[in-house]
Design a protein around this motif. Structure first.
Motif, PDB file in Angstrom:
ATOM      1  N   ILE A   2       0.835  -1.203   0.000  1.00  0.00           N
ATOM      2  CA  ILE A   2       0.000   0.000   0.000  1.00  0.00           C
ATOM      3  C   ILE A   2       0.868   1.250   0.000  1.00  0.00           C
ATOM      4  N   HIS A   3       1.911   1.247   0.801  1.00  0.00           N
ATOM      5  CA  HIS A   3       2.805   2.403   0.860  1.00  0.00           C
ATOM      6  C   HIS A   3       3.510   2.612  -0.478  1.00  0.00           C
ATOM      7  N   GLN A  10       1.042   4.069  -2.903  1.00  0.00           N
ATOM      8  CA  GLN A  10       0.845   5.477  -2.592  1.00  0.00           C
ATOM      9  C   GLN A  10       1.987   6.325  -3.149  1.00  0.00           C
ATOM     10  N   ALA A  21       1.459   6.637  -6.808  1.00  0.00           N
ATOM     11  CA  ALA A  21       0.371   7.573  -7.068  1.00  0.00           C
ATOM     12  C   ALA A  21       0.841   9.020  -6.934  1.00  0.00           C
ATOM     13  N   ARG A  22       1.675   9.296  -5.918  1.00  0.00           N
ATOM     14  CA  ARG A  22       2.215  10.651  -5.755  1.00  0.00           C
ATOM     15  C   ARG A  22       3.084  11.037  -6.945  1.00  0.00           C
TER      16      ARG A  22
END
Length: 258
Positions: free
Chosen positions: A155-156, A159, A162-163
């Motif tokens: 998940i990290h 993320q 995505a950033r």
């Protein structure tokens, strides 16, 4: 000089290559201070307890690069990701006519190279050292096994991707809608957020980029970028030095970046 990733794989297996040392050996060296503190800022280490972080760190040999040295080249096969422990790197792409586009500048705690884990195709950019640098590398095979045992880490990492995608969208929008002085201001503020040091006379940003590299980052000619910098200096917003800038009026620069 280019450090091949195959050489790094051999070093990971216990056969040192080039400037590669084991994660345990790196902890004994003084050249990179607080490496574990830096690693905790990376998405790969977010949410890990101390024991898990130490276990993962032991699987990550260090790679040392001299200024100007390539880590990998665009088009090469990629089999590992990296986290910057110390120094700065740049990611670039080259045009058919030899022109270079600077995609990003990376500093301590930033991760890169994980794209080929999810999309196993050749590297989409070249990575080289802007300054002397030390990285921690993790082979994709080891990472896959680690993610299987620690699914929350995925998940990290997603993320972080995505950033990066959001940032890429912002860059495209800026190239279309923002003039060159605005892009110069925005890039300086971004570099200041990551590399700036507050001093009595202002925010000192050691970006370590040449004029040409800064222009590539902005996406404009060196002459146009230098003209914008000279205008900001004339207004008293900043002072220009070799490979650095002293920002004295952050708020006005921020307004110009909008």
């Amino acid at each position: 000089m280019i450090h091949t990733e195959k050489g790094r794989a051999r070093a990971t297996a216990g056969q040192p290559a080039g400037g590669v040392v084991s994660g345990e050996q790196a902890g004994k060296e003084d050249s990179v201070e607080d490496a574990e503190v830096v690693l905790k800022r990376a998405p790969l280490f977010e949410g890990l307890d101390e024991e898990s972080a130490r276990t993962l760190r032991r699987q990550m040999p260090d790679v040392k690069l001299s200024r100007g040295e390539h880590l990998f080249l665009e088009g090469q096969e990629g089999d590992r990701l990296y986290i910057v422990l110390d120094g700065k790197l740049k990611l670039t792409r080259a045009a058919a006519d030899g022109r270079e586009n600077l995609l990003s500048v990376l500093g301590p705690g930033e991760m890169f190279g994980e794209l080929s884990l999810f999309d196993p195709r050749p590297r989409t950019s070249s990575a080289s050292a802007i300054t002397d640098a030390t990285l921690a590398g993790l082979a994709h095979d080891a990472l896959r096994a680690w993610l299987g045992d620690h699914p929350d880490v995925s998940i990290h990492m997603l993320q972080a991707l995505a950033r990066r995608l959001r940032r890429a969208n912002d860059v495209v929008a800026d190239l279309v809608f923002t003039d060159v002085p605005g892009r110069v201001a925005k890039n300086l503020l971004d570099l200041a957020d990551r590399f700036g040091e507050q001093e009595r006379d202002g925010l000192h940003v050691h970006h370590d980029l040449t004029q040409e590299e800064l222009a590539q980052l902005v996406g404009a000619s060196r002459e146009t970028v230098n003209k914008a910098l000279a205008d900001f200096a004339a207004r008293g917003w900043l002072q220009i030095s070799a490979r650095s800038v002293l920002i004295m009026d952050t708020e006005r620069l921020r307004r110009r970046a909008r």
